[in-house]
Design a protein around this motif. Structure first.
Motif, PDB file in Angstrom:
ATOM      1  N   LEU A   1      -4.294   3.413  -3.793  1.00 39.28           N
ATOM      2  CA  LEU A   1      -3.460   4.272  -4.627  1.00 39.28           C
ATOM      3  C   LEU A   1      -2.079   4.427  -4.005  1.00 39.28           C
ATOM      4  O   LEU A   1      -1.956   4.722  -2.814  1.00 39.28           O
ATOM      5  N   ILE A   2      -1.050   4.236  -4.829  1.00 36.95           N
ATOM      6  CA  ILE A   2       0.326   4.484  -4.411  1.00 36.95           C
ATOM      7  C   ILE A   2       0.872   5.599  -5.285  1.00 36.95           C
ATOM      8  O   ILE A   2       0.896   5.489  -6.508  1.00 36.95           O
ATOM      9  N   ASP A   3       1.314   6.678  -4.650  1.00 38.79           N
ATOM     10  CA  ASP A   3       1.804   7.862  -5.348  1.00 38.79           C
ATOM     11  C   ASP A   3       3.320   7.908  -5.252  1.00 38.79           C
ATOM     12  O   ASP A   3       3.883   7.930  -4.151  1.00 38.79           O
ATOM     13  N   GLY A   4       3.983   7.941  -6.422  1.00 42.79           N
ATOM     14  CA  GLY A   4       5.439   7.955  -6.432  1.00 42.79           C
ATOM     15  C   GLY A   4       6.041   9.213  -5.860  1.00 42.79           C
ATOM     16  O   GLY A   4       7.169   9.204  -5.362  1.00 42.79           O
ATOM     17  N   ASN A   5       5.307  10.312  -5.915  1.00 48.92           N
ATOM     18  CA  ASN A   5       5.815  11.578  -5.409  1.00 48.92           C
ATOM     19  C   ASN A   5       5.343  11.807  -3.977  1.00 48.92           C
ATOM     20  O   ASN A   5       4.766  12.843  -3.639  1.00 48.92           O
TER      21      ASN A   5
ATOM     22  N   ALA B   1       6.670  11.102   0.157  1.00 47.98           N
ATOM     23  CA  ALA B   1       7.755  10.738   1.063  1.00 47.98           C
ATOM     24  C   ALA B   1       7.313   9.613   1.993  1.00 47.98           C
ATOM     25  O   ALA B   1       6.117   9.341   2.144  1.00 47.98           O
ATOM     26  N   PRO B   2       8.286   8.934   2.642  1.00 45.58           N
ATOM     27  CA  PRO B   2       7.921   7.840   3.552  1.00 45.58           C
ATOM     28  C   PRO B   2       6.958   8.237   4.651  1.00 45.58           C
ATOM     29  O   PRO B   2       6.183   7.405   5.134  1.00 45.58           O
ATOM     30  N   ASP B   3       6.976   9.521   5.065  1.00 45.78           N
ATOM     31  CA  ASP B   3       6.041   9.948   6.111  1.00 45.78           C
ATOM     32  C   ASP B   3       4.669  10.294   5.567  1.00 45.78           C
ATOM     33  O   ASP B   3       3.789  10.743   6.314  1.00 45.78           O
ATOM     34  N   GLY B   4       4.458  10.111   4.264  1.00 46.70           N
ATOM     35  CA  GLY B   4       3.167  10.356   3.650  1.00 46.70           C
ATOM     36  C   GLY B   4       2.987  11.748   3.083  1.00 46.70           C
ATOM     37  O   GLY B   4       1.961  12.032   2.453  1.00 46.70           O
ATOM     38  N   SER B   5       3.951  12.625   3.257  1.00 49.06           N
ATOM     39  CA  SER B   5       3.835  13.985   2.736  1.00 49.06           C
ATOM     40  C   SER B   5       4.140  14.010   1.243  1.00 49.06           C
ATOM     41  O   SER B   5       4.911  13.201   0.721  1.00 49.06           O
ATOM     42  N   ALA B   6       3.521  14.947   0.536  1.00 47.68           N
ATOM     43  CA  ALA B   6       3.721  15.086  -0.895  1.00 47.68           C
ATOM     44  C   ALA B   6       5.083  15.704  -1.196  1.00 47.68           C
ATOM     45  O   ALA B   6       5.563  16.573  -0.453  1.00 47.68           O
ATOM     46  N   ILE B   7       5.699  15.258  -2.291  1.00 45.72           N
ATOM     47  CA  ILE B   7       6.960  15.824  -2.761  1.00 45.72           C
ATOM     48  C   ILE B   7       6.664  16.638  -4.005  1.00 45.72           C
ATOM     49  O   ILE B   7       6.098  16.133  -4.976  1.00 45.72           O
ATOM     50  N   SER B   8       7.022  17.899  -3.991  1.00 42.39           N
ATOM     51  CA  SER B   8       6.759  18.782  -5.120  1.00 42.39           C
ATOM     52  C   SER B   8       7.957  18.822  -6.053  1.00 42.39           C
ATOM     53  O   SER B   8       9.061  18.374  -5.716  1.00 42.39           O
TER      54      SER B   8
ATOM     55  N   ALA C   1       0.811  -1.218   0.000  1.00 40.50           N
ATOM     56  CA  ALA C   1       0.000   0.000   0.000  1.00 40.50           C
ATOM     57  C   ALA C   1       0.841   1.262   0.000  1.00 40.50           C
ATOM     58  O   ALA C   1       0.282   2.361  -0.015  1.00 40.50           O
ATOM     59  N   THR C   2       2.180   1.128   0.017  1.00 42.50           N
ATOM     60  CA  THR C   2       3.065   2.286  -0.018  1.00 42.50           C
ATOM     61  C   THR C   2       4.134   2.067  -1.074  1.00 42.50           C
ATOM     62  O   THR C   2       4.395   0.934  -1.509  1.00 42.50           O
ATOM     63  N   LEU C   3       4.792   3.172  -1.454  1.00 39.63           N
ATOM     64  CA  LEU C   3       5.858   3.087  -2.446  1.00 39.63           C
ATOM     65  C   LEU C   3       7.004   2.210  -1.950  1.00 39.63           C
ATOM     66  O   LEU C   3       7.549   1.401  -2.714  1.00 39.63           O
TER      67      LEU C   3
END
Length: 442
Positions: free
Chosen positions: A96-100, A102-109, A71-73
């Motif tokens: 849904l697994i989002d490549g962008n 971070a391990p803590d679940g925050s979005a990477i811009s 369930a995670t990248l």
């Protein structure tokens, strides 16, 4: 006439029923123990080039401890990555697994990936043709762009090892922003997933690409490279929240943040692509990525059947070198992105039969095929539907192309005969195909 981008790159038929053609069979032992378990299904005998050689069984023989839900990248990367023993494994994607991310679940811009002082604003100001001219970008800012691209690649690229089945648990299973690579692997199955929006934060400007320059990006939703016996089935491919129609233009060209939906390159071989929905991408699928890669000769044997190619711009597919069978697909040709569907490239051996081409926005039958340096294309049993007419009519794809492009005329010599074919359905049966393709329908 639409402007085309300049070049970048039966020994025995197995007769099965139409119902069998829509669903892969499990191996005999699997039928007994996993009658409804799509994670254990394998590519049926005779179902396209992917069934040749040793066939494509993926991880169907996996032991219980090698069936993993992710369930995670990080879980995905660890579960599917290459390993020394190549034990069969089944990896089931939950949600849904989002490549962008971070391990803590925050979005990477995109700004988070930027290094060495790169900003898009500075890049556009520095390399604008009015300032830089029409030479290739170079110097510290171009180097910073490439370095930033490498940082993103390390985050979003996921490699799949041999003897693997990667499958969605349900119709909500999605990989977004991920560049999935089947690289130097054997025996891989990818099913029941949405592969969405593998966007590149750092497209590069190439002023010499085409007549007016182009922006080029790095990541495919899926890249199959140097791999053998792969089955891609019942998936959806799209651009998610970044459709090409909404991307901005810089320097007079679309700021293209995507590469391909599904590329098959670098001596890959024995691949079946079936019952997928490919949605609104400009450069959708390429077979063989260079006219100069002559090592692809004898490889790139691929079957595309029962797919919906929906609003694509070009490359559905474009072929170099390979023996490629394209049958019983539904093409919806529409929109400003459209340039051509079937591309006959260098030494291509393309057989297209019983496909339906649904034409919109003034697109004509002569625009379905384009010759990118090929010599012949075998086309039979294909049909077109013109917008507003509500009925199909047969079409000679090669004759229509040659009338529109007499200086790039194609021949029709058949140099090979498709062997691995369950059943080529009558073309009229393909009209309802769009309701039966994509993720969530297994």
């Amino acid at each position: 006439m639409r402007r085309l981008a300049l070049p970048l790159t039966l020994t025995m038929a197995v007769a099965l029923t139409a119902t069998a053609a829509t669903t892969a069979h499990a191996a005999p032992a699997d039928r007994d123990h996993h009658p409804r378990d799509i994670t254990r299904q394998v590519l049926a005998d005779g179902d396209g080039w992917g069934s040749a050689g040793d066939g494509t069984t993926g991880g169907s023989a996996a032991a219980g401890e090698d069936v993993v839900h992710v369930a995670t990248l990080e879980e995905l990367r660890a579960a599917v990555g290459p390993r020394d023993d190549d034990r069969p494994r089944i990896v089931v994607v939950e949600g849904l697994i989002d490549g962008n991310t971070a391990p803590d679940g925050s979005a990477i811009s995109c700004a988070d990936y930027a290094v060495d002082g790169y900003t898009q604003e500075d890049y556009l100001a520095t390399y604008h043709p009015d300032v830089w001219g029409w030479d290739d970008p170079e110097g510290p800012l171009e180097e910073a762009r490439a370095a930033s691209q490498d940082v993103q690649a390390e985050q979003i690229r996921v490699d799949v090892g041999s003897n693997t089945t990667l499958v969605g648990a349900d119709d909500d299973s999605e990989l977004t922003g991920i560049n999935l690579r089947v690289n130097d692997a054997e025996n891989v199955i990818l099913r029941n997933l949405t592969f969405s929006d593998a966007y590149d934060c750092f497209p590069g400007w190439d002023p010499k690409d085409g007549n007016t320059g182009n922006w080029n990006s790095e990541y495919d939703n899926i890249e199959i490279s140097g791999s053998t016996n792969v089955w891609v089935d019942h998936n959806t491919f799209d651009d998610g929240e970044n459709p090409g129609s909404e991307l901005p233009e810089y320097f007079g060209s679309k700021y293209e943040m995507h590469d391909a939906l599904l590329d098959i390159v670098r001596e890959s071989d024995l691949v079946t692509v079936s019952y997928n929905h490919f949605v609104e991408r400009d450069k959708a699928m390429i077979v063989g990525n260079s006219d100069g890669r002559t090592t692809d000769r004898g490889h790139l044997r691929i079957t595309y059947h029962h797919n919906h190619f929906d609003g694509l711009g070009q490359r559905a597919p474009r072929v170099r070198f390979g023996q490629v069978h394209v049958y019983n697909n539904h093409y919806t040709l529409a929109g400003d992105l459209y340039q051509y569907a079937l591309g006959a490239g260098k030494e291509s051996q393309l057989v297209a039969e019983n496909n339906v081409f649904d034409l919109h926005d003034g697109i004509g039958a002569g625009e379905i095929v384009y010759n990118w340096g090929g010599t012949d294309l075998v086309a039979r049993g294909n049909a077109v539907m013109y917008e507003g007419r509500g009925r199909m009519s047969t079409v000679d794809l090669v004759a229509e192309h040659n009338e529109l492009y007499p200086d790039r005329a194609l021949g029709t010599e058949q140099t090979w005969t498709p062997e691995y074919v369950q059943r080529v359905q009558p073309v009229w049966a393909v009209r309802g195909l769009p309701r039966r393709v994509g993720a969530g329908l297994l």
